[in-house]
Design a protein around this motif. Structure first.
Motif, PDB file in Angstrom:
ATOM      1  N   ILE A  48      61.077  -6.723  20.872  1.00  0.00           N
ATOM      2  CA  ILE A  48      60.243  -5.659  21.424  1.00  0.00           C
ATOM      3  C   ILE A  48      60.827  -4.304  21.058  1.00  0.00           C
ATOM      4  O   ILE A  48      61.954  -3.985  21.432  1.00  0.00           O
ATOM      5  CB  ILE A  48      60.175  -5.794  22.960  1.00  0.00           C
TER       6      ILE A  48
ATOM      7  N   ASP B 199      54.923  -6.192  27.735  1.00  0.00           N
ATOM      8  CA  ASP B 199      54.322  -7.502  27.598  1.00  0.00           C
ATOM      9  C   ASP B 199      55.327  -8.388  26.863  1.00  0.00           C
ATOM     10  O   ASP B 199      56.335  -7.906  26.339  1.00  0.00           O
ATOM     11  CB  ASP B 199      53.013  -7.398  26.814  1.00  0.00           C
ATOM     12  N   ARG B 200      55.057  -9.663  26.774  1.00  0.00           N
ATOM     13  CA  ARG B 200      56.001 -10.604  26.187  1.00  0.00           C
ATOM     14  C   ARG B 200      56.257 -10.311  24.712  1.00  0.00           C
ATOM     15  O   ARG B 200      55.395  -9.801  23.993  1.00  0.00           O
ATOM     16  CB  ARG B 200      55.483 -12.031  26.322  1.00  0.00           C
ATOM     17  N   ALA B 201      57.478 -10.608  24.269  1.00  0.00           N
ATOM     18  CA  ALA B 201      57.813 -10.493  22.850  1.00  0.00           C
ATOM     19  C   ALA B 201      57.026 -11.541  22.067  1.00  0.00           C
ATOM     20  O   ALA B 201      56.812 -12.655  22.545  1.00  0.00           O
ATOM     21  CB  ALA B 201      59.304 -10.686  22.639  1.00  0.00           C
ATOM     22  N   ALA B 202      56.605 -11.169  20.855  1.00  0.00           N
ATOM     23  CA  ALA B 202      55.773 -12.084  20.069  1.00  0.00           C
ATOM     24  C   ALA B 202      56.286 -12.287  18.653  1.00  0.00           C
ATOM     25  O   ALA B 202      55.617 -12.908  17.842  1.00  0.00           O
ATOM     26  CB  ALA B 202      54.333 -11.566  20.035  1.00  0.00           C
ATOM     27  N   SER B 203      57.463 -11.764  18.341  1.00  0.00           N
ATOM     28  CA  SER B 203      57.996 -11.919  16.995  1.00  0.00           C
ATOM     29  C   SER B 203      59.512 -11.991  17.054  1.00  0.00           C
ATOM     30  O   SER B 203      60.133 -11.544  18.035  1.00  0.00           O
ATOM     31  CB  SER B 203      57.572 -10.748  16.109  1.00  0.00           C
TER      32      SER B 203
ATOM     33  N   TRP C 281      55.844  -1.325  21.371  1.00  0.00           N
ATOM     34  CA  TRP C 281      55.216  -2.556  21.844  1.00  0.00           C
ATOM     35  C   TRP C 281      54.374  -2.272  23.080  1.00  0.00           C
ATOM     36  O   TRP C 281      54.652  -1.351  23.842  1.00  0.00           O
ATOM     37  CB  TRP C 281      56.286  -3.594  22.161  1.00  0.00           C
TER      38      TRP C 281
ATOM     39  N   LYS D  94      58.827 -14.036  27.524  1.00  0.00           N
ATOM     40  CA  LYS D  94      59.851 -13.849  26.497  1.00  0.00           C
ATOM     41  C   LYS D  94      60.249 -12.381  26.421  1.00  0.00           C
ATOM     42  O   LYS D  94      59.419 -11.520  26.128  1.00  0.00           O
ATOM     43  CB  LYS D  94      59.353 -14.321  25.127  1.00  0.00           C
TER      44      LYS D  94
END
Length: 314
Positions: A134, A126-130, A138, A277
């Motif tokens: 990843i 899934d998309r990177a969030a930080s 994740w 992302k």
């Protein structure tokens, strides 16, 4: 060691073969040439460590049985259907190659106690969030039949570690690019953009171009793949490799072609499978393998452009 590379005539496979030969191993290649090209490995044919090229399919159990009679120490399993759009248009072929074919290779590894290095993909995430990117813990998201088939293959591979004690490792390289990558529709974005720039053509970006990619130069990727096979520290593990830096497709296009009027946005052909992302955290590879990337994005683009200008401008 005696080593088999399935998909060894493909883009990444070609560089893995080179790395293994440079490291002094005896190498066999199995490829059905659906994605790969014989020309990719032609220069290795007379290398003292290159043992045999077999044209064959991982769905053919007899071919696999014959090939595995060589009793390998490691099987680098790179053979796969790799195109997202193809998997959307024809999910059955992707499933047959990436799940059933992987099972067939796994069974031969189990019979011969050969370690398997399974080539997965960052497209399972899934998309990177930080800002940390990843890591291997994740969450995954099967946004296309391609990523779903890779996740299924990963689970089957890891089950052989837990059930039979077979040495395996699942590797998830991020977006890999470099010389020998196809610059046609199914190729990588960097190769496609470079070739269009050199031809004086428009660089087409799907969607708004804000989606980001973590782009790994192919020699760094090949070194990572090889090292994952050499070390028992990653047996039973999932391991990422990437540059640790992401860039939007818009920025990438401007980096390759400094003429804004030659960059155009077009409707996305498969927006449902887009990952907004992608940013790799490769800390696990660094800690367990001592691996980290050596080639910057700018240097990698330069090397790729030089190769394309000489070898791929037909």
């Amino acid at each position: 060691m005696k080593v088999l590379v399935t998909g060894g005539a493909g883009f990444i496979g070609r560089w893995v073969v080179k790395q293994l030969l440079d490291d002094g191993h005896d190498v066999w290649v199995l490829d059905n040439l659906a994605n790969g090209r014989h020309s990719n490995i032609a220069e290795f044919m007379h290398h003292t460590g290159f043992r045999e090229f077999v044209t064959g399919d991982i769905k053919d159990k007899k071919v696999l049985r014959d090939v595995f009679s060589n009793k390998y120490d490691i099987c680098y399993h790179l053979a796969a259907s790799i195109n997202v759009q193809d998997s959307i248009d024809d999910p059955g072929t992707t499933f047959a190659n990436d799940v059933e074919g992987t099972f067939n290779v796994l069974e031969e590894c189990r019979r011969n106690n050969a370690k398997m290095v399974f080539m997965s993909t960052c497209m399972v995430y899934d998309r990177a969030a930080s800002p940390e990117g990843i890591d291997e813990a994740w969450r995954t998201k099967p946004a296309s039949p391609y990523s779903g088939s890779k996740i299924a293959g990963e689970n089957m591979v890891l089950s052989y570690f837990h059930t039979y004690g077979l040495p395996v490792v699942v590797i998830r390289p991020f977006n890999t690019y470099g010389p020998f990558q196809k610059s046609s529709g199914e190729g990588g974005v960097i190769s496609i953009f470079i070739k269009k720039k050199l031809r004086g053509e428009t660089l087409n970006i799907y969607g708004d171009g804000t989606q980001t990619r973590d782009l790994l130069y192919v020699t760094d990727c090949a070194r990572f793949v090889a090292q994952a096979g050499y070390s028992d520290r990653v047996d039973g593990e999932i391991v990422n490799a990437g540059l640790g830096r992401d860039i939007s497709v818009n920025e990438l296009a401007r980096l390759i072609c400094e003429e804004p009027d030659r960059i155009k946005h077009i409707p996305h052909i498969h927006p449902q499978s887009e990952i907004p992302k992608l940013l790799c955290n490769y800390g696990k590879a660094k800690n367990l393998l001592g691996w980290e990337p050596a080639v910057s994005l700018e240097e990698g683009i330069k090397r790729t452009a030089e190769w394309i200008s000489v070898n791929d401008m037909k």
